[in-house]
Design a protein around this motif. Sequence first.
Motif, PDB file in Angstrom:
ATOM      1  N   PHE A  55       0.830  -1.207   0.000  1.00 35.67           N
ATOM      2  CA  PHE A  55       0.000   0.000   0.000  1.00 35.67           C
ATOM      3  C   PHE A  55       0.859   1.249   0.000  1.00 35.67           C
ATOM      4  O   PHE A  55       1.918   1.276   0.622  1.00 35.67           O
ATOM      5  CB  PHE A  55      -0.894   0.036   1.252  1.00 35.67           C
ATOM      6  N   ASN A  56       0.376   2.323  -0.672  1.00 34.14           N
ATOM      7  CA  ASN A  56       1.045   3.610  -0.544  1.00 34.14           C
ATOM      8  C   ASN A  56       0.388   4.393   0.595  1.00 34.14           C
ATOM      9  O   ASN A  56      -0.444   3.863   1.323  1.00 34.14           O
ATOM     10  CB  ASN A  56       0.994   4.380  -1.869  1.00 34.14           C
ATOM     11  N   ASP A  57       0.726   5.657   0.739  1.00 34.50           N
ATOM     12  CA  ASP A  57       0.220   6.452   1.866  1.00 34.50           C
ATOM     13  C   ASP A  57      -1.302   6.572   1.881  1.00 34.50           C
ATOM     14  O   ASP A  57      -1.901   6.795   2.923  1.00 34.50           O
ATOM     15  CB  ASP A  57       0.809   7.868   1.830  1.00 34.50           C
ATOM     16  N   LEU A  58      -1.904   6.468   0.717  1.00 36.86           N
ATOM     17  CA  LEU A  58      -3.355   6.649   0.659  1.00 36.86           C
ATOM     18  C   LEU A  58      -4.089   5.351   0.956  1.00 36.86           C
ATOM     19  O   LEU A  58      -5.308   5.307   0.983  1.00 36.86           O
ATOM     20  CB  LEU A  58      -3.767   7.158  -0.734  1.00 36.86           C
ATOM     21  N   GLY A  59      -3.335   4.297   1.158  1.00 36.99           N
ATOM     22  CA  GLY A  59      -3.975   3.026   1.457  1.00 36.99           C
ATOM     23  C   GLY A  59      -4.467   2.313   0.226  1.00 36.99           C
ATOM     24  O   GLY A  59      -5.290   1.409   0.301  1.00 36.99           O
ATOM     25  N   THR A  60      -3.943   2.723  -0.944  1.00 31.68           N
ATOM     26  CA  THR A  60      -4.325   2.011  -2.155  1.00 31.68           C
ATOM     27  C   THR A  60      -3.132   1.185  -2.641  1.00 31.68           C
ATOM     28  O   THR A  60      -1.995   1.427  -2.247  1.00 31.68           O
ATOM     29  CB  THR A  60      -4.751   2.988  -3.272  1.00 31.68           C
ATOM     30  N   ILE A  61      -3.436   0.227  -3.487  1.00 34.70           N
ATOM     31  CA  ILE A  61      -2.397  -0.678  -3.979  1.00 34.70           C
ATOM     32  C   ILE A  61      -1.313   0.110  -4.729  1.00 34.70           C
ATOM     33  O   ILE A  61      -1.618   1.004  -5.508  1.00 34.70           O
ATOM     34  CB  ILE A  61      -3.018  -1.731  -4.932  1.00 34.70           C
ATOM     35  N   VAL A  62      -0.056  -0.234  -4.477  1.00 34.40           N
ATOM     36  CA  VAL A  62       1.054   0.405  -5.178  1.00 34.40           C
ATOM     37  C   VAL A  62       1.019  -0.004  -6.643  1.00 34.40           C
ATOM     38  O   VAL A  62       0.937  -1.184  -6.971  1.00 34.40           O
ATOM     39  CB  VAL A  62       2.403  -0.033  -4.559  1.00 34.40           C
ATOM     40  N   GLU A  63       1.064   0.997  -7.530  1.00 33.98           N
ATOM     41  CA  GLU A  63       1.074   0.667  -8.948  1.00 33.98           C
ATOM     42  C   GLU A  63       2.505   0.695  -9.459  1.00 33.98           C
ATOM     43  O   GLU A  63       3.382   1.292  -8.858  1.00 33.98           O
ATOM     44  CB  GLU A  63       0.214   1.668  -9.724  1.00 33.98           C
ATOM     45  N   ILE A  64       2.692   0.095 -10.603  1.00 32.10           N
ATOM     46  CA  ILE A  64       4.041  -0.043 -11.131  1.00 32.10           C
ATOM     47  C   ILE A  64       4.633   1.322 -11.477  1.00 32.10           C
ATOM     48  O   ILE A  64       5.835   1.517 -11.493  1.00 32.10           O
ATOM     49  CB  ILE A  64       4.036  -1.005 -12.350  1.00 32.10           C
ATOM     50  N   THR A  65       3.783   2.318 -11.712  1.00 34.44           N
ATOM     51  CA  THR A  65       4.269   3.660 -12.038  1.00 34.44           C
ATOM     52  C   THR A  65       4.592   4.468 -10.786  1.00 34.44           C
ATOM     53  O   THR A  65       5.136   5.553 -10.866  1.00 34.44           O
ATOM     54  CB  THR A  65       3.201   4.445 -12.835  1.00 34.44           C
TER      55      THR A  65
ATOM     56  N   GLU B 162      11.093  12.057   2.147  1.00 38.46           N
ATOM     57  CA  GLU B 162      10.871  10.686   2.616  1.00 38.46           C
ATOM     58  C   GLU B 162      12.178   9.965   2.927  1.00 38.46           C
ATOM     59  O   GLU B 162      12.160   8.855   3.432  1.00 38.46           O
ATOM     60  CB  GLU B 162      10.135   9.875   1.545  1.00 38.46           C
ATOM     61  N   LEU B 163      13.290  10.544   2.596  1.00 38.41           N
ATOM     62  CA  LEU B 163      14.582   9.878   2.727  1.00 38.41           C
ATOM     63  C   LEU B 163      14.623   8.581   1.914  1.00 38.41           C
ATOM     64  O   LEU B 163      15.540   7.803   2.046  1.00 38.41           O
ATOM     65  CB  LEU B 163      14.888   9.556   4.198  1.00 38.41           C
ATOM     66  N   GLY B 164      13.628   8.407   1.072  1.00 39.80           N
ATOM     67  CA  GLY B 164      13.580   7.185   0.262  1.00 39.80           C
ATOM     68  C   GLY B 164      13.489   5.936   1.097  1.00 39.80           C
ATOM     69  O   GLY B 164      14.032   4.898   0.753  1.00 39.80           O
ATOM     70  N   LEU B 165      12.798   6.046   2.218  1.00 34.78           N
ATOM     71  CA  LEU B 165      12.828   4.923   3.164  1.00 34.78           C
ATOM     72  C   LEU B 165      11.514   4.202   3.323  1.00 34.78           C
ATOM     73  O   LEU B 165      11.341   3.426   4.251  1.00 34.78           O
ATOM     74  CB  LEU B 165      13.270   5.445   4.525  1.00 34.78           C
ATOM     75  N   LYS B 166      10.614   4.461   2.398  1.00 33.20           N
ATOM     76  CA  LYS B 166       9.298   3.854   2.545  1.00 33.20           C
ATOM     77  C   LYS B 166       9.381   2.344   2.708  1.00 33.20           C
ATOM     78  O   LYS B 166       8.605   1.736   3.403  1.00 33.20           O
ATOM     79  CB  LYS B 166       8.444   4.189   1.318  1.00 33.20           C
ATOM     80  N   PHE B 167      10.369   1.766   2.032  1.00 33.14           N
ATOM     81  CA  PHE B 167      10.477   0.313   2.062  1.00 33.14           C
ATOM     82  C   PHE B 167      11.364  -0.193   3.192  1.00 33.14           C
ATOM     83  O   PHE B 167      11.368  -1.372   3.508  1.00 33.14           O
ATOM     84  CB  PHE B 167      11.028  -0.215   0.732  1.00 33.14           C
ATOM     85  N   ALA B 168      12.143   0.708   3.791  1.00 36.78           N
ATOM     86  CA  ALA B 168      13.144   0.258   4.761  1.00 36.78           C
ATOM     87  C   ALA B 168      12.517  -0.438   5.958  1.00 36.78           C
ATOM     88  O   ALA B 168      13.007  -1.466   6.412  1.00 36.78           O
ATOM     89  CB  ALA B 168      13.988   1.434   5.227  1.00 36.78           C
ATOM     90  N   ILE B 169      11.421   0.106   6.453  1.00 35.63           N
ATOM     91  CA  ILE B 169      10.820  -0.468   7.661  1.00 35.63           C
ATOM     92  C   ILE B 169      10.253  -1.858   7.397  1.00 35.63           C
ATOM     93  O   ILE B 169      10.635  -2.817   8.063  1.00 35.63           O
ATOM     94  CB  ILE B 169       9.787   0.497   8.258  1.00 35.63           C
TER      95      ILE B 169
END
Lengths: 71, 228
Positions: A55-65, B162-169
């Motif tokens: 999920f991204n910040d909005l709680g929706t599925i991460v898209e490839i873009t 974001e420090l590009g860390l969204k995936f780090a955690i």
Amino acid sequence: MTWFSIIVSGIVTYFSRMAMIALIDRDMLGVKIKEVLNYVPAAVFPAIIFPGIFFNDLGTIVEITDPKIYV
Amino acid sequence: MLSNSKIFLRGITDVLPHMLSVIPFGIITGAIGVEFGFDPLLVYATSLIIFGGASQIIFMQLLSGGASSLVAITSVGVINSRHLLYGAVLSEYLEKLSFIKKLFISYFIVDQGFAESNKYLKKNNSQINLHYHVLGGGITLWFFWQISTISGIILGSFIPEELGLKFAIPLTFLAIVVNDLRKLDHVFVMLVSGFASLILFDAPFKSYIILSPLVALIAAFTMLRFKK
């Protein structure tokens, strides 16, 4: 008011850390419960991992873009 | 038998790899708090008093967004209720300690410390001074968390978005469970938890963080019954 909220949140959090260690007698837990407790890491961490990856910040599925993909 | 200090040191070294995500996460937590408009002292107080990254961020986010104290406190309680499970697991190794020591050690129990200590304690359960591992790991995580949130508060807006860390955690948590991927029963429980978290993600108060583990533990319980 914010200070009050922080302190109450702190007490609640500390209670969650302390309750099972200091207040509960292990003999109160049955054999089956103890067996299931072996799976606590397997049960807790995926609930943190999956939404973080899918999920991204909005709680929706991460898209490839999504730029997040390339991080 | 290993000495107390050796086990304490082992606790420290076992959690060190987690600093890769803990330090940036701490910096972000501090910086975000200031950005939300809170007094720096107040932001730091969340690290000292609540001491739990995700719950601190949600707490400040909710209050700055105009949510009531009750909602903020409830969310923190729900997010951190997973510690009850950690406590239940660790109590096996800590039950011989005095009440005061139990109260002290409890403050330092966080995800990464629990995960590393749990692994170590399982392997070395004949030792009687295992709580030094919990302390070594816990105090180290505590120390770096305090320093990194203070850094975030000071650096504030200098922190890149974001420090590009969204995936780090999620990735460091993945490292915690990766060993269990060899065991089919654990993989089953992990998948139940993971998919439950995706389905329950929108449940109120971020309760997916405790509901998904509970669903997974019920699945584990059911699985054990079928195994017999």
